[in-house]
Enzyme design. Structure first.
Site, PDB file in Angstrom:
ATOM      1  CB  SER A 146      -0.811   7.511   2.107  1.00  0.00           C
ATOM      2  OG  SER A 146      -2.216   7.590   1.933  1.00  0.00           O
ATOM      3  CE1 TYR A 162      -0.973   2.258   2.049  1.00  0.00           C
ATOM      4  CE2 TYR A 162      -2.554   4.014   2.491  1.00  0.00           C
ATOM      5  CZ  TYR A 162      -1.505   3.492   1.742  1.00  0.00           C
ATOM      6  OH  TYR A 162      -1.004   4.217   0.687  1.00  0.00           O
TER       7      TYR A 162
END
Length: 255
Positions: A146, A162
């Site tokens: 990501s 995350y």
């Protein structure tokens, strides 16, 4: 070397978290280009629905209930794929968790769940499949990271655990690429920006202005925006590409 460098005929792809969202889209893209596909996830009903959808497109598919944060379940699933298809030549480490958090109040159990799935689970899969790829002379491992793994995300986005997990996954990609390059295994990562998925629906709905300010393209990514990149990295066209992280983010990391 195939005449069509992007032809995946004869390949077997294992896509974790492949029953929905970007995972399903990537499994479908690989299948449409000739690969047989195994998908895993935690929800059996969703897996069955995804498998049936893929089979309607004449994509040979195996679905497996598996929590990748459990090493034994990963090894069991990998063995089942070998029983069914005889090999695994492509691994897409896509399964993951995301949650809003504040680092001052982030509970240990929430931190651990995200790290266990996004980072440890990806390693368990890479390790289990990597052993098979070494025996068979090579393969492709594609980790779905990501843009949150590149740098801290500005407020009001609250995804500390995350982002840290994805940062670790990016370094894991490079580490495995270096260690396994001479074994014919290419290990790369895709770093999506903000895409329209079930996990990001609330963020996109409530933070429209922030998203438009973050992304030069002025929109969130659509599922089809990842199709070409996943097929490229899985194919013979990327046989000399390893240790790379490709951001697919509408320009978000360019400024």
């Amino acid at each position: 070397m195939p005449t069509n460098l992007f032809d995946l005929d004869g390949q077997v792809a294992f896509v974790t978290g492949g029953s929905s969202g970007l995972g399903f889209m990537m499994a479908r893209a690989l299948g449409r280009n000739g690969a047989r596909v195994a998908i895993c996830g935690r929800n059996e009903q969703k897996l069955q629905e995804a498998r049936q959808s893929l089979e309607k497109e004449n994509i040979q598919c195996l679905s497996l209930v598996c929590d990748i944060s459990n090493k034994q379940e990963v090894e069991k699933s990998v063995n089942r794929i070998i029983e069914e298809f005889g090999k695994i030549t492509i691994l897409v480490n896509n399964a993951g968790r995301i949650a809003e958090d504040d680092p001052l109040f982030l509970e240990e159990r929430h931190w651990q769940k995200i790290i266990d799935t996004n980072l440890s689970g990806a390693f368990y899969c890479a390790q289990a499949v990597g052993k098979i790829m070494v025996e068979n002379g090579g393969g492709k491992i594609i980790n779905i990271a990501s843009v949150a793994g590149f740098r801290g995300m500005r407020r009001p986005i609250k995804t500390t655990a995350y982002g840290v997990s994805k940062g670790g996954l990016i370094l894991l990609t490079k580490e495995l690429a270096v260690k396994w390059a001479d074994k014919g295994i290419c290990v790369n990562a895709i770093a999506p920006g903000i895409f329209k998925t079930r996990m990001t629906a609330r963020l996109i709905e409530t933070q429209t202005e922030i998203i438009e300010d973050l992304i030069p393209a002025k929109r969130a990514g659509e599922e089809q925006d990842l199709e070409g990149v996943i097929v490229f990295l899985a194919s013979a066209a990327a046989n000399y590409v390893t240790g790379q992280v490709i951001a697919v983010d509408g320009g978000q990391t360019s400024w």
